[in-house]
Write a protein that holds these residues in place. Sequence first.
Motif, PDB file in Angstrom:
ATOM      1  N   LYS A 122      60.057  39.188  86.639  1.00  0.00           N
ATOM      2  CA  LYS A 122      60.401  39.149  87.944  1.00  0.00           C
ATOM      3  C   LYS A 122      61.744  38.812  88.215  1.00  0.00           C
ATOM      4  CE  LYS A 122      56.017  36.991  89.646  1.00  0.00           C
ATOM      5  NZ  LYS A 122      55.378  35.878  89.939  1.00  0.00           N
ATOM      6  N   ALA A 123      62.347  37.985  87.405  1.00  0.00           N
ATOM      7  CA  ALA A 123      63.592  37.256  87.627  1.00  0.00           C
ATOM      8  C   ALA A 123      64.879  38.571  87.140  1.00  0.00           C
ATOM      9  CB  ALA A 123      64.059  36.246  86.796  1.00  0.00           C
ATOM     10  N   THR A 170      64.098  41.941  87.075  1.00  0.00           N
ATOM     11  CA  THR A 170      64.190  43.237  87.699  1.00  0.00           C
ATOM     12  C   THR A 170      64.447  43.119  89.220  1.00  0.00           C
ATOM     13  OG1 THR A 170      61.777  43.111  87.908  1.00  0.00           O
ATOM     14  CG2 THR A 170      62.610  44.015  86.130  1.00  0.00           C
ATOM     15  N   ASP A 171      64.082  41.846  89.692  1.00  0.00           N
ATOM     16  CA  ASP A 171      64.548  41.564  91.140  1.00  0.00           C
ATOM     17  C   ASP A 171      65.984  41.463  91.651  1.00  0.00           C
ATOM     18  OD1 ASP A 171      65.173  39.172  93.310  1.00  0.00           O
ATOM     19  OD2 ASP A 171      63.305  40.372  94.139  1.00  0.00           O
ATOM     20  N   GLY A 172      66.814  40.571  90.428  1.00  0.00           N
ATOM     21  CA  GLY A 172      68.111  40.329  90.330  1.00  0.00           C
ATOM     22  C   GLY A 172      68.834  39.673  91.613  1.00  0.00           C
ATOM     23  N   THR A 173      68.086  38.943  92.403  1.00  0.00           N
ATOM     24  CA  THR A 173      68.610  38.546  93.593  1.00  0.00           C
ATOM     25  C   THR A 173      68.415  36.776  93.481  1.00  0.00           C
ATOM     26  OG1 THR A 173      66.319  38.049  94.841  1.00  0.00           O
ATOM     27  CG2 THR A 173      67.635  40.065  95.061  1.00  0.00           C
ATOM     28  N   GLY A 174      69.275  36.147  94.333  1.00  0.00           N
ATOM     29  CA  GLY A 174      69.196  34.646  94.076  1.00  0.00           C
ATOM     30  C   GLY A 174      68.166  34.286  94.759  1.00  0.00           C
ATOM     31  N   THR A 175      67.272  34.811  95.472  1.00  0.00           N
ATOM     32  CA  THR A 175      66.131  34.490  96.240  1.00  0.00           C
ATOM     33  C   THR A 175      65.013  34.146  95.224  1.00  0.00           C
ATOM     34  OG1 THR A 175      66.667  35.457  98.363  1.00  0.00           O
ATOM     35  CG2 THR A 175      64.472  35.099  97.978  1.00  0.00           C
ATOM     36  N   MET A 176      64.738  35.116  94.423  1.00  0.00           N
ATOM     37  CA  MET A 176      63.976  35.214  93.540  1.00  0.00           C
ATOM     38  C   MET A 176      64.182  33.850  92.456  1.00  0.00           C
ATOM     39  SD  MET A 176      61.080  36.084  91.853  1.00  0.00           S
ATOM     40  CE  MET A 176      60.588  37.649  92.732  1.00  0.00           C
ATOM     41  N   GLY A 225      64.829  45.255  82.896  1.00  0.00           N
ATOM     42  CA  GLY A 225      66.259  44.766  83.830  1.00  0.00           C
ATOM     43  C   GLY A 225      67.216  45.922  83.635  1.00  0.00           C
ATOM     44  N   GLU A 226      67.196  46.481  82.395  1.00  0.00           N
ATOM     45  CA  GLU A 226      68.321  47.821  82.373  1.00  0.00           C
ATOM     46  C   GLU A 226      67.784  48.672  83.414  1.00  0.00           C
ATOM     47  OE1 GLU A 226      69.228  48.919  78.437  1.00  0.00           O
ATOM     48  OE2 GLU A 226      69.433  46.960  77.768  1.00  0.00           O
ATOM     49  N   ALA A 227      66.359  49.198  83.426  1.00  0.00           N
ATOM     50  CA  ALA A 227      66.240  50.057  84.211  1.00  0.00           C
ATOM     51  C   ALA A 227      66.260  49.906  85.618  1.00  0.00           C
ATOM     52  CB  ALA A 227      64.532  50.552  83.888  1.00  0.00           C
ATOM     53  N   ALA A 228      66.134  48.772  86.040  1.00  0.00           N
ATOM     54  CA  ALA A 228      66.321  48.123  87.398  1.00  0.00           C
ATOM     55  C   ALA A 228      67.671  48.111  87.720  1.00  0.00           C
ATOM     56  CB  ALA A 228      65.534  46.962  87.635  1.00  0.00           C
ATOM     57  N   GLY A 229      68.696  48.161  86.672  1.00  0.00           N
ATOM     58  CA  GLY A 229      69.978  48.110  87.241  1.00  0.00           C
ATOM     59  C   GLY A 229      70.418  46.617  87.289  1.00  0.00           C
ATOM     60  N   VAL A 230      70.014  45.675  86.714  1.00  0.00           N
ATOM     61  CA  VAL A 230      70.051  44.400  86.954  1.00  0.00           C
ATOM     62  C   VAL A 230      70.898  43.952  85.746  1.00  0.00           C
ATOM     63  CG1 VAL A 230      69.440  42.047  87.362  1.00  0.00           C
ATOM     64  CG2 VAL A 230      68.046  43.965  88.729  1.00  0.00           C
ATOM     65  N   VAL A 231      70.429  44.498  84.308  1.00  0.00           N
ATOM     66  CA  VAL A 231      70.946  44.041  83.194  1.00  0.00           C
ATOM     67  C   VAL A 231      71.874  44.917  82.648  1.00  0.00           C
ATOM     68  CG1 VAL A 231      70.332  43.214  80.778  1.00  0.00           C
ATOM     69  CG2 VAL A 231      68.967  42.369  82.813  1.00  0.00           C
ATOM     70  N   ARG A 232      73.105  44.578  82.159  1.00  0.00           N
ATOM     71  CA  ARG A 232      73.718  45.352  81.446  1.00  0.00           C
ATOM     72  C   ARG A 232      73.183  46.047  80.220  1.00  0.00           C
ATOM     73  NH1 ARG A 232      79.187  45.551  82.989  1.00  0.00           N
ATOM     74  NH2 ARG A 232      79.723  43.591  84.252  1.00  0.00           N
ATOM     75  N   PRO A 233      73.235  47.355  79.816  1.00  0.00           N
ATOM     76  CA  PRO A 233      72.800  47.925  78.406  1.00  0.00           C
ATOM     77  C   PRO A 233      73.681  47.367  77.299  1.00  0.00           C
ATOM     78  CG  PRO A 233      73.264  49.675  80.152  1.00  0.00           C
ATOM     79  CD  PRO A 233      73.898  48.377  80.756  1.00  0.00           C
ATOM     80  N   SER A 234      72.975  47.386  76.250  1.00  0.00           N
ATOM     81  CA  SER A 234      73.479  46.797  74.899  1.00  0.00           C
ATOM     82  C   SER A 234      73.762  47.881  74.056  1.00  0.00           C
ATOM     83  CB  SER A 234      72.592  45.612  74.438  1.00  0.00           C
ATOM     84  OG  SER A 234      72.997  45.023  73.485  1.00  0.00           O
ATOM     85  N   ARG A 235      74.660  47.752  72.983  1.00  0.00           N
ATOM     86  CA  ARG A 235      75.084  48.751  71.831  1.00  0.00           C
ATOM     87  C   ARG A 235      73.819  48.414  70.951  1.00  0.00           C
ATOM     88  NH1 ARG A 235      79.917  47.140  73.531  1.00  0.00           N
ATOM     89  NH2 ARG A 235      81.607  48.581  73.356  1.00  0.00           N
ATOM     90  N   GLU A 281      76.731  31.468  85.089  1.00  0.00           N
ATOM     91  CA  GLU A 281      78.084  31.660  85.053  1.00  0.00           C
ATOM     92  C   GLU A 281      78.478  32.730  83.811  1.00  0.00           C
ATOM     93  OE1 GLU A 281      82.011  28.981  85.852  1.00  0.00           O
ATOM     94  OE2 GLU A 281      81.388  28.869  83.750  1.00  0.00           O
ATOM     95  N   LEU A 282      77.941  32.391  82.624  1.00  0.00           N
ATOM     96  CA  LEU A 282      78.121  33.029  81.489  1.00  0.00           C
ATOM     97  C   LEU A 282      77.745  34.679  81.623  1.00  0.00           C
ATOM     98  CD1 LEU A 282      77.805  30.469  78.592  1.00  0.00           C
ATOM     99  CD2 LEU A 282      79.781  31.825  78.952  1.00  0.00           C
ATOM    100  N   PHE A 283      76.214  34.410  82.139  1.00  0.00           N
ATOM    101  CA  PHE A 283      75.521  35.618  82.002  1.00  0.00           C
ATOM    102  C   PHE A 283      76.282  36.876  83.187  1.00  0.00           C
ATOM    103  CE2 PHE A 283      71.663  33.615  80.583  1.00  0.00           C
ATOM    104  CZ  PHE A 283      71.949  33.814  78.999  1.00  0.00           C
ATOM    105  N   THR A 284      76.865  36.273  84.219  1.00  0.00           N
ATOM    106  CA  THR A 284      77.134  36.995  85.286  1.00  0.00           C
ATOM    107  C   THR A 284      78.677  37.072  85.149  1.00  0.00           C
ATOM    108  OG1 THR A 284      77.225  35.215  86.679  1.00  0.00           O
ATOM    109  CG2 THR A 284      75.303  36.308  86.755  1.00  0.00           C
ATOM    110  N   GLU A 285      79.472  36.187  84.648  1.00  0.00           N
ATOM    111  CA  GLU A 285      81.197  36.548  84.717  1.00  0.00           C
ATOM    112  C   GLU A 285      81.539  36.759  83.492  1.00  0.00           C
ATOM    113  OE1 GLU A 285      82.485  33.064  86.909  1.00  0.00           O
ATOM    114  OE2 GLU A 285      81.946  33.910  88.981  1.00  0.00           O
TER     115      GLU A 285
END
Length: 234
Positions: free
Chosen positions: A80-81, A83-89, A136-146, A196-200
Amino acid sequence: MTFLGGASEERGGEFATASRIRDAAIARFARDGFRVGLRTIAADAGVTAGLIVHHFGSKDGLRRACDERVLEIMRREKEKALTDGTGTMLLAQMAQVEQFAPMVQYLLRSMQAGGELAAQLIEHMISDAEAYLSAGEAAGVVRPSRDRAARTRYLAYQATGSMLLWFTLHGADAEPEKFPALFRQYMGELALPALELFTEGLLVDRSMLDEYLMYVPDPPSAAPNAADPDGTAS
């Protein structure tokens, strides 16, 4: 005690009985560890020890059912968290964080106990994490990884290791009535630095990564659509 609903609780009869036993076992294992006997769990669930064996085969079978339930809830809430990617969730999940406390304490007990079943639980958790990170990658919320599998394993070790250390220092053996408040304290202390680490990110540029990739003999290729924190393609 029922943990966050589920299809099996709604089907009645033997399914409801098995669910009640499983949930009682999660709570009791979380409280007292895995040396507790079946008779104690049976008393908590209002059944006989024989009925537990009828449904689960053995104490190890019951523990595996508990593992599956804890993993199911973790997988559902994490997906949920991510794939939603919002602060609301995120804020909605944090508002009800206490309801996850028995499962967190159960995970702590499993890691403290060690052994084959604990190792299997962690491996299943890592497999689930790779699936919801992919979602999360497919939803465009998580960065892809090598190397998605390696990143997933690192994040799982980081999360479980930090949790085990924090609760060892602050009260892993807290009474069930006090553990939810302790879990909220843990979340409150770690939420900001983790986000902070995960987003910035942490480092101001990628020079360490670039030099490492030049150093290793067969570096993995950049993931499709991967981007640097400034939004440029890698």
